[in-house]
Design a protein around this motif. Structure first.
Motif, PDB file in Angstrom:
ATOM      1  N   LEU A 211      -3.021  -1.070 -11.750  1.00 57.75           N
ATOM      2  CA  LEU A 211      -1.789  -1.806 -11.462  1.00 57.75           C
ATOM      3  C   LEU A 211      -1.261  -1.592 -10.053  1.00 57.75           C
ATOM      4  O   LEU A 211      -0.586  -2.465  -9.500  1.00 57.75           O
ATOM      5  CB  LEU A 211      -0.710  -1.416 -12.485  1.00 57.75           C
ATOM      6  N   LEU A 212      -1.532  -0.439  -9.468  1.00 59.26           N
ATOM      7  CA  LEU A 212      -0.925  -0.122  -8.163  1.00 59.26           C
ATOM      8  C   LEU A 212      -1.895  -0.389  -7.021  1.00 59.26           C
ATOM      9  O   LEU A 212      -2.250   0.506  -6.242  1.00 59.26           O
ATOM     10  CB  LEU A 212      -0.440   1.334  -8.154  1.00 59.26           C
ATOM     11  N   PHE A 216       1.619  -1.835  -3.580  1.00 55.58           N
ATOM     12  CA  PHE A 216       2.439  -1.182  -4.597  1.00 55.58           C
ATOM     13  C   PHE A 216       2.147   0.312  -4.671  1.00 55.58           C
ATOM     14  O   PHE A 216       0.982   0.735  -4.653  1.00 55.58           O
ATOM     15  CB  PHE A 216       2.230  -1.842  -5.956  1.00 55.58           C
ATOM     16  N   LEU A 219       5.273   2.614 -10.240  1.00 53.63           N
ATOM     17  CA  LEU A 219       5.132   1.796 -11.443  1.00 53.63           C
ATOM     18  C   LEU A 219       6.346   1.975 -12.348  1.00 53.63           C
ATOM     19  O   LEU A 219       6.699   3.102 -12.704  1.00 53.63           O
ATOM     20  CB  LEU A 219       3.860   2.197 -12.200  1.00 53.63           C
ATOM     21  N   LYS A 246       5.600  -1.957  -8.788  1.00 52.48           N
ATOM     22  CA  LYS A 246       5.037  -2.886  -9.762  1.00 52.48           C
ATOM     23  C   LYS A 246       5.804  -2.709 -11.077  1.00 52.48           C
ATOM     24  O   LYS A 246       5.932  -1.603 -11.600  1.00 52.48           O
ATOM     25  CB  LYS A 246       3.546  -2.605  -9.972  1.00 52.48           C
ATOM     26  N   ARG A 270       5.528 -11.472  -7.302  1.00 49.76           N
ATOM     27  CA  ARG A 270       4.178 -10.906  -7.197  1.00 49.76           C
ATOM     28  C   ARG A 270       4.107  -9.466  -7.696  1.00 49.76           C
ATOM     29  O   ARG A 270       3.022  -8.891  -7.742  1.00 49.76           O
ATOM     30  CB  ARG A 270       3.702 -10.979  -5.739  1.00 49.76           C
ATOM     31  N   ASN A 271       5.256  -8.904  -8.025  1.00 47.64           N
ATOM     32  CA  ASN A 271       5.264  -7.489  -8.429  1.00 47.64           C
ATOM     33  C   ASN A 271       5.657  -7.299  -9.887  1.00 47.64           C
ATOM     34  O   ASN A 271       6.147  -6.241 -10.269  1.00 47.64           O
ATOM     35  CB  ASN A 271       6.191  -6.673  -7.523  1.00 47.64           C
ATOM     36  N   ASP A 273       3.945  -7.822 -13.800  1.00 45.35           N
ATOM     37  CA  ASP A 273       2.790  -8.159 -14.622  1.00 45.35           C
ATOM     38  C   ASP A 273       3.185  -8.147 -16.097  1.00 45.35           C
ATOM     39  O   ASP A 273       3.889  -7.237 -16.542  1.00 45.35           O
ATOM     40  CB  ASP A 273       1.661  -7.145 -14.434  1.00 45.35           C
TER      41      ASP A 273
END
Length: 404
Positions: A211-212, A216, A219, A246, A270-271, A273
């Protein structure tokens, strides 16, 4: 074999819903304490078409997939068995009282197959509770939401109705107001899943690696249903203020996931999910991967009764939590373990608190550690022991190994 402690759910399992997770964890805790325990639920799968399942429902051991879905930690004495109750077509497909799953469970399976072999019933289904009482079996009834419909007096005052359990005092008040004697109603908070205590640094790092990606560096995780009143839109509103963070949203059915994927795309974020639903085993890893966990619940009707199931598991992960101070959390027993509180429906206040927590609680390379001393009184096993303390001793299910 002693007669089992029977938990009943009028739903299919496994499914991603908080009330189902809560009941499964309670049943598993009872089994971990050494009680022979069965978890009965509705089965609409392929096996439901097999006639021998209708005439001779049999308990089954917990399989690996079920245990992983709910992140069950089974002890040496654990005797949890699953008891699927076959509900083939037209049950619940054709709208009629006789084809209702509740009718089939209460009028067929319960009196003919379950009542004589059950020591104690534990359920959130009032119809099933009444059926048990009518057959002379003691009942623990759980009620976690406000009720405006009065309870039937002969059932609410029945001597075999041992205790009515809720998790929030405001709901306790509405239960009493609707006819259950005050002496029968108790507030017992939910618990944490011991599986969230086990450390998984490798799996947590795997989530961070996934994810990072640049740019980013931190989290923030939200886990749970994807509803506006849960504060998901608040997180989308503040996300642009954290370009190096993120935000990961875990949970919700497919239609909720798609709604928020579309909304994120419309907002050009964009950050953020949407990860989809994760079984409890994988969720434990994700929570340990985070730099902070978000509980941004908004003020509203749901905020007066919602039971913070996720907050216990959040704290079991050890990761700092930013939460809104909604009415149902005013007397929550672990308020001092939350890293930062703020008023609900205040996006900027939540953003400021989140920024402060991220700055003041840098994540160690091996992840955060939970406060075991604070959490231990709120294990699911401790919750079952507390509930059984309100059950007359003569109605306690026998422990494995006890003499009949």
């Amino acid at each position: 074999m002693p007669r089992p402690y029977l938990f009943f759910i009028r739903d299919t399992l496994p499914q991603p819903a908080a009330h189902l997770i809560q009941t499964v964890q309670c049943a598993n805790a009872a089994a971990n304490l050494g009680y022979p325990t069965q978890l009965a639920f509705v089965d609409r799968g392929a096996a439901a078409w097999q006639p021998w399942c209708w005439v001779n429902p049999q308990p089954q051991p917990v399989d690996d997939a079920f245990a992983r879905f709910f992140n069950l930690q089974t002890g040496a004495l654990n005797s949890l068995e699953l008891l699927p109750l076959a509900m083939p077509w037209p049950i619940d497909r054709v709208k009629h009282k006789l084809t209702n799953a509740s009718t089939v469970a209460c009028k067929y399976y319960w009196p003919l197959h379950l009542a004589a072999r059950t020591a104690l019933v534990h359920t959130r289904d009032w119809n099933f509770a009444k059926a048990a009482l009518k057959q002379g079996v003691p009942v623990v009834f759980e009620c976690h939401h406000h009720t405006e419909k009065p309870f039937e007096p002969e059932m609410a005052t029945h001597p075999l109705l041992q205790v009515v359990v809720t998790v929030i005092d405001t709901v306790k008040e509405s239960i009493i107001r609707n006819g259950v004697p005050e002496k029968k109603v108790v507030t017992v908070p939910n618990g944490f899943n011991a599986g969230f205590l086990a450390r998984h640094p490798g799996a947590a790092q795997g989530w961070r690696d996934r994810l990072l990606t640049p740019p980013f560096a931190q989290l923030v995780v939200y886990a749970g249903a994807l509803h506006e009143f849960k504060g998901v839109d608040l997180l989308l509103e503040i996300a642009p203020q954290f370009p190096q963070v993120k935000f990961a949203l875990a949970g919700g059915p497919v239609e909720q996931q798609q709604h928020y994927r579309d909304r994120i795309a419309d907002l050009g974020l964009r950050n953020v999910d949407v990860l989809g639903f994760l079984d409890q085993h994988d969720l434990a890893h994700l929570l340990q991967a985070a730099d902070a966990l978000a509980h941004p619940h908004l003020f509203g009707q749901a905020a007066t009764f919602t039971s913070p199931l996720k907050l216990f598991d959040y704290l079991a992960s050890g990761t700092p939590v930013v939460a809104t101070r909604i009415p149902s959390l005013e007397n929550w027993p672990l308020t001092d373990q939350i890293a930062a509180w703020c008023d609900p429906n205040q996006p900027q206040a939540f953003a400021e608190n989140l920024r402060q927590v991220l700055a003041q609680h840098p994540r160690p390379a091996e992840g955060f550690a939970p406060n075991l001393d604070a959490l231990q009184p709120y294990s699911w096993e401790a919750r079952i022991e507390k509930i059984l303390s309100y059950v007359e001793s003569q109605y306690h299910p026998q422990l494995l190994g006890e003499n009949s």
